[in-house]
Design a protein around this motif. Structure first.
Motif, PDB file in Angstrom:
ATOM      1  N   ASP A 171     -20.969  -3.273  -0.150  1.00 52.79           N
ATOM      2  CA  ASP A 171     -20.781  -2.530  -1.392  1.00 52.79           C
ATOM      3  C   ASP A 171     -19.387  -1.943  -1.559  1.00 52.79           C
ATOM      4  N   HIS A 172     -18.747  -1.547  -0.459  1.00 51.96           N
ATOM      5  CA  HIS A 172     -17.479  -0.834  -0.560  1.00 51.96           C
ATOM      6  C   HIS A 172     -16.535  -1.245   0.570  1.00 51.96           C
ATOM      7  N   ASP A 173     -15.266  -1.002   0.327  1.00 55.22           N
ATOM      8  CA  ASP A 173     -14.258  -1.041   1.383  1.00 55.22           C
ATOM      9  C   ASP A 173     -13.903   0.403   1.719  1.00 55.22           C
ATOM     10  N   TRP A 174     -14.000   0.778   2.975  1.00 57.57           N
ATOM     11  CA  TRP A 174     -13.531   2.076   3.451  1.00 57.57           C
ATOM     12  C   TRP A 174     -12.221   1.866   4.185  1.00 57.57           C
ATOM     13  N   PHE A 175     -11.281   2.786   4.023  1.00 60.91           N
ATOM     14  CA  PHE A 175      -9.985   2.546   4.655  1.00 60.91           C
ATOM     15  C   PHE A 175      -9.310   3.844   5.076  1.00 60.91           C
ATOM     16  N   LEU A 176      -8.445   3.706   6.060  1.00 60.90           N
ATOM     17  CA  LEU A 176      -7.533   4.766   6.488  1.00 60.90           C
ATOM     18  C   LEU A 176      -6.125   4.250   6.247  1.00 60.90           C
ATOM     19  N   ARG A 177      -5.344   4.998   5.466  1.00 64.84           N
ATOM     20  CA  ARG A 177      -3.987   4.561   5.122  1.00 64.84           C
ATOM     21  C   ARG A 177      -2.967   5.585   5.607  1.00 64.84           C
ATOM     22  N   LEU A 178      -1.961   5.093   6.308  1.00 66.43           N
ATOM     23  CA  LEU A 178      -0.825   5.906   6.729  1.00 66.43           C
ATOM     24  C   LEU A 178       0.403   5.429   5.964  1.00 66.43           C
ATOM     25  N   SER A 179       1.170   6.359   5.405  1.00 65.91           N
ATOM     26  CA  SER A 179       2.379   5.976   4.675  1.00 65.91           C
ATOM     27  C   SER A 179       3.510   6.931   5.022  1.00 65.91           C
ATOM     28  N   ALA A 180       4.731   6.436   4.896  1.00 64.42           N
ATOM     29  CA  ALA A 180       5.894   7.245   5.257  1.00 64.42           C
ATOM     30  C   ALA A 180       7.115   6.784   4.482  1.00 64.42           C
ATOM     31  N   ASP A 181       7.953   7.736   4.089  1.00 67.26           N
ATOM     32  CA  ASP A 181       9.257   7.397   3.529  1.00 67.26           C
ATOM     33  C   ASP A 181      10.141   6.842   4.638  1.00 67.26           C
ATOM     34  N   LEU A 182      10.866   5.778   4.339  1.00 68.68           N
ATOM     35  CA  LEU A 182      11.717   5.159   5.345  1.00 68.68           C
ATOM     36  C   LEU A 182      13.029   5.907   5.531  1.00 68.68           C
ATOM     37  N   ARG A 183      13.420   6.671   4.547  1.00 67.53           N
ATOM     38  CA  ARG A 183      14.601   7.524   4.689  1.00 67.53           C
ATOM     39  C   ARG A 183      14.444   8.739   3.781  1.00 67.53           C
TER      40      ARG A 183
END
Length: 213
Positions: A171-183
């Motif tokens: 029924d769903h996709d569950w996710f953990l997302r990590l993001s970061a500015d490169l500079r």
């Protein structure tokens, strides 16, 4: 006759059963927290108490702080080019979010309780779950490179990268997302005595948990 009826019912029931298959759910929502390292330089009065014999001029003072960002996000993920086998794809992840900057520090004037608009946009590579509608995997990974546009009392932007782990149900996709500015984003002021001085350096890191809908 009953035997034939039972056999047909069994076949029909088995036809409705399918193995767990990753979904390609294009819309998602997520909530998370972020860390926003900040370095600010501003003029302060050199002699605030008016002591005799001391100049009344201004000096530049630098403050370093780590701000907490509470945020929510709505996004649209789509595979645009499927690689051979159905378990890999190239695509896009378009996102629009909002959050609130918070700090208990009193010396970071103007940055506490600031409403932030955030627009991180990525070109993605995915493997496994969420890569395509043909994927049979329950787990997947996605990586993305792009740009993040942000605005609170000033606009700023930076190249950004993200890493995502996905768990798919029927029924769903569950996710953990990590993001970061490169500079970090740097903003300068021009002072008559100092010339160009870095007035603000800001960068954003985020961790969010979400699901498709």
């Amino acid at each position: 006759m009953n035997k034939y009826f039972f056999a047909l019912a069994l076949v029909a029931g088995l036809a409705g059963v399918r193995p767990a298959q990753a979904q390609v759910s294009k819309f998602h929502g997520d909530l998370g927290v972020g860390l926003v390292p900040l370095r600010a330089t501003a003029p302060v009065q050199a002699n605030p108490n008016g002591y005799q014999g001391m100049p009344q001029a201004y000096v530049l003072q630098t403050t370093n702080a780590n701000l907490l960002l509470l945020n929510g996000n709505l996004g649209f993920d789509a595979p645009l080019y499927q690689l051979k086998g159905g378990e890999q794809s190239l695509g896009i992840s378009l996102n629009a979010g909002a959050g609130l900057l918070a700090t208990t520090r009193q010396d970071v004037d103007g940055f506490n309780a600031q409403f932030v608009l955030d627009f991180p946009e990525y070109v993605t590579y995915r493997y496994g779950a969420k890569a395509s509608k043909h994927s049979k995997k329950d787990f997947g990974v996605g990586v993305g490179l792009g740009y993040r546009f942000s605005k609170f009392f000033l606009p700023f932007s930076s190249p950004s990268a993200m890493l995502e782990g996905v768990y798919a149900t029927n029924d769903h996709d569950w996710f953990l997302r990590l993001s970061a500015d490169l500079r970090p984003r740097r903003i300068y002021n021009d002072y008559s005595s100092e010339g160009l001085v870095e007035a603000l350096r800001i960068r954003e890191f985020n961790a969010t948990i979400g699901k498709s809908f």
